[in-house]
Design an enzyme around this catalytic site. Structure first.
Site, PDB file in Angstrom:
ATOM      1  N   ASP A  24       3.694   2.223   0.180  1.00  0.00           N
ATOM      2  CA  ASP A  24       4.344   2.628  -1.069  1.00  0.00           C
ATOM      3  C   ASP A  24       5.869   2.626  -0.921  1.00  0.00           C
ATOM      4  OD1 ASP A  24       4.406   3.381  -3.696  1.00  0.00           O
ATOM      5  OD2 ASP A  24       3.955   5.493  -3.322  1.00  0.00           O
ATOM      6  N   HIS A  41       8.856  -6.158  -3.122  1.00  0.00           N
ATOM      7  CA  HIS A  41       7.561  -6.637  -2.615  1.00  0.00           C
ATOM      8  C   HIS A  41       7.743  -7.755  -1.580  1.00  0.00           C
ATOM      9  CE1 HIS A  41       5.627  -3.988  -5.339  1.00  0.00           C
ATOM     10  NE2 HIS A  41       6.000  -4.635  -6.432  1.00  0.00           N
ATOM     11  N   THR A  70      -6.967  -1.197  -8.288  1.00  0.00           N
ATOM     12  CA  THR A  70      -7.519  -1.562  -9.601  1.00  0.00           C
ATOM     13  C   THR A  70      -6.572  -1.109 -10.720  1.00  0.00           C
ATOM     14  OG1 THR A  70      -8.833   0.452  -9.372  1.00  0.00           O
ATOM     15  CG2 THR A  70      -9.988  -1.608  -9.011  1.00  0.00           C
ATOM     16  N   GLU A  71      -5.732  -0.104 -10.407  1.00  0.00           N
ATOM     17  CA  GLU A  71      -4.776   0.394 -11.425  1.00  0.00           C
ATOM     18  C   GLU A  71      -3.506  -0.456 -11.495  1.00  0.00           C
ATOM     19  OE1 GLU A  71      -6.298   2.637  -9.201  1.00  0.00           O
ATOM     20  OE2 GLU A  71      -7.745   3.069 -10.797  1.00  0.00           O
ATOM     21  N   ARG A  75       0.775  -3.010 -14.255  1.00  0.00           N
ATOM     22  CA  ARG A  75       2.194  -3.351 -14.055  1.00  0.00           C
ATOM     23  C   ARG A  75       2.574  -4.605 -14.846  1.00  0.00           C
ATOM     24  NH1 ARG A  75       4.065  -1.441  -8.202  1.00  0.00           N
ATOM     25  NH2 ARG A  75       2.836   0.463  -8.175  1.00  0.00           N
ATOM     26  N   LEU A 134      -8.365  -8.980  16.085  1.00  0.00           N
ATOM     27  CA  LEU A 134      -7.734  -7.870  15.358  1.00  0.00           C
ATOM     28  C   LEU A 134      -8.236  -7.856  13.912  1.00  0.00           C
ATOM     29  CD1 LEU A 134      -5.573  -5.629  14.987  1.00  0.00           C
ATOM     30  CD2 LEU A 134      -3.910  -7.437  14.567  1.00  0.00           C
ATOM     31  N   ARG A 185       0.937   7.094   4.837  1.00  0.00           N
ATOM     32  CA  ARG A 185       1.476   6.734   3.519  1.00  0.00           C
ATOM     33  C   ARG A 185       2.991   6.792   3.569  1.00  0.00           C
ATOM     34  NH1 ARG A 185      -0.532   7.805  -2.502  1.00  0.00           N
ATOM     35  NH2 ARG A 185       1.224   6.824  -3.536  1.00  0.00           N
ATOM     36  N   ARG A 191      -0.469  11.937  -1.539  1.00  0.00           N
ATOM     37  CA  ARG A 191      -1.794  11.773  -2.132  1.00  0.00           C
ATOM     38  C   ARG A 191      -2.441  10.485  -1.623  1.00  0.00           C
ATOM     39  NH1 ARG A 191       1.677  11.662  -6.865  1.00  0.00           N
ATOM     40  NH2 ARG A 191       2.334   9.526  -7.230  1.00  0.00           N
ATOM     41  N   SER A 193      -4.392   8.426  -3.701  1.00  0.00           N
ATOM     42  CA  SER A 193      -4.395   7.398  -4.756  1.00  0.00           C
ATOM     43  C   SER A 193      -5.645   6.507  -4.725  1.00  0.00           C
ATOM     44  CB  SER A 193      -3.132   6.530  -4.677  1.00  0.00           C
ATOM     45  OG  SER A 193      -1.990   7.330  -4.832  1.00  0.00           O
ATOM     46  N   GLU A 204      -6.928  11.559  10.232  1.00  0.00           N
ATOM     47  CA  GLU A 204      -5.670  12.294  10.271  1.00  0.00           C
ATOM     48  C   GLU A 204      -4.719  11.619   9.281  1.00  0.00           C
ATOM     49  OE1 GLU A 204      -5.086  15.048  12.072  1.00  0.00           O
ATOM     50  OE2 GLU A 204      -7.147  14.942  12.838  1.00  0.00           O
TER      51      GLU A 204
HETATM   52  C1  FPP Z   1       3.511  -0.037  -3.743  1.00  0.00           C
HETATM   53  O1  FPP Z   1       4.904   0.116  -3.918  1.00  0.00           O
HETATM   54  C2  FPP Z   1       3.229  -1.409  -3.326  1.00  0.00           C
HETATM   55  C3  FPP Z   1       2.386  -2.259  -3.976  1.00  0.00           C
HETATM   56  C4  FPP Z   1       1.628  -1.894  -5.190  1.00  0.00           C
HETATM   57  C5  FPP Z   1       2.204  -3.654  -3.516  1.00  0.00           C
HETATM   58  C6  FPP Z   1       2.133  -3.833  -2.043  1.00  0.00           C
HETATM   59  C7  FPP Z   1       2.421  -5.228  -1.751  1.00  0.00           C
HETATM   60  C8  FPP Z   1       3.098  -5.692  -0.670  1.00  0.00           C
HETATM   61  C9  FPP Z   1       3.542  -4.847   0.456  1.00  0.00           C
HETATM   62  C10 FPP Z   1       3.447  -7.142  -0.562  1.00  0.00           C
HETATM   63  C11 FPP Z   1       2.291  -8.083  -0.433  1.00  0.00           C
HETATM   64  C12 FPP Z   1       1.306  -7.686   0.558  1.00  0.00           C
HETATM   65  C13 FPP Z   1       0.751  -8.479   1.475  1.00  0.00           C
HETATM   66  C14 FPP Z   1      -0.452  -7.953   2.190  1.00  0.00           C
HETATM   67  C15 FPP Z   1       1.276  -9.812   1.841  1.00  0.00           C
HETATM   68  P1  FPP Z   1       5.474   0.417  -5.374  1.00  0.00           P
HETATM   69  O2  FPP Z   1       5.749  -0.875  -6.026  1.00  0.00           O
HETATM   70  O3  FPP Z   1       4.495   1.304  -6.118  1.00  0.00           O
HETATM   71  O4  FPP Z   1       6.782   1.175  -5.031  1.00  0.00           O
HETATM   72  P2  FPP Z   1       7.446   2.364  -5.891  1.00  0.00           P
HETATM   73  O5  FPP Z   1       6.533   3.563  -5.762  1.00  0.00           O
HETATM   74  O6  FPP Z   1       8.748   2.567  -5.216  1.00  0.00           O
HETATM   75  O7  FPP Z   1       7.575   1.888  -7.293  1.00  0.00           O
END
Ligand code: FPP
Length: 237
Positions: A24, A41, A70-71, A75, A134, A185, A191, A193, A204
């Protein structure tokens, strides 16, 4: 005279076989730099690769990441598209270098929602990496409640009239691996989520304010050191 200290990676043992990450903070990381969320991202994907490599080098056997819930479809389309492109590129790279990276790919979630070409790509990635070491679980279009409901449906279809905990465990998307020992996290929220609700029963937890793109090897070492201070009693004394 200075002697360069030999870099050694302290290995984990069997107490820490499986780490799961809620990645996150990508959006906030980008916002802090006055950049669009997609930029977060892109950098999150770089961090993901770095962290997988480092945890693998340390002897972690199973890594699970929460890539898309799923949520997350709620976006904006351009953000969803950007994440899907990063995932698709990652699958291509992982398949192309499957013998060097030694990663066994699994996708957790409802893949039926994806177009045929993406489903085929996912299936192929799982197939060609099946003998690798792995285990990397990528939760994609994943929600833990939906996963448990899906497991119940599987068991009903099998004709089960009595259901044990092991039956449910065996019908989850994670049936091929043991539960996470540690769930990390980033991004400051405390949380789960809707992530691995069943599998987290004895995990843990580690929460850090660090935004996902900023997570680095040093903090992983700190998180692992912290894990080893925990006493896991599994309900015993
Ligand atoms: C949450 O941060 C992140 C996501 C919903 C997407 C995670 C995706 C990646 C790390 C990139 C692609 C992944 C791979 C496996 C190649 P957020 O966007 O909710 O951040 P915020 O809480 O600051 O808005």
């Amino acid at each position: 005279m200075f002697f360069k200290k030999k870099e050694t990676v302290a290995m984990v043992d069997d107490r820490l076989r499986h780490i799961a990450f809620i990645m996150d903070g990508n959006g906030r990381w980008a916002k802090k730099r006055s950049m669009p969320r997609e930029f977060g991202h892109v950098n999150g994907a770089k961090t993901f690769k770095k962290i997988i490599r480092y945890c693998g080098d340390k002897g972690v056997k199973i890594i699970t990441v929460y890539a898309f819930s799923t949520e997350n479809w709620k976006r904006p389309k351009n953000e969803v598209d950007a994440i899907m492109k990063l995932l698709s590129d990652y699958i291509d790279d992982a398949v192309a270098s499957v013998d060097e990276n030694n990663i066994q790919l699994h996708f957790l979630g409802d893949m039926s929602i994806f177009p045929e070409n993406i489903k085929a790509k996912i299936e192929n990635a799982e197939k060609v990496s099946a003998d690798k070491e792995l285990v990397l679980n990528i939760a994609l279009n994943y929600g833990a409640r939906a996963e448990i409901a899906h497991a119940c449906e599987v068991l009903i279809k099998e004709g089960k009239t009595n259901v044990s905990e092991d039956d449910v465990t065996g019908a989850l998307y994670t049936a091929h691996c043991q539960d996470p020992d540690l769930i990390v996290r980033t991004g400051g929220d405390l949380r789960l989520s809707n992530f691995l609700l069943w599998q987290a029963a004895y995990a843990e937890f580690y929460f850090t304010d660090t935004l996902w793109p900023d997570l680095d090897e040093r903090e992983i070492d700190k998180i692992i050191d912290d894990f080893y201070t925990r006493k896991r009693r599994y309900g015993g004394i």
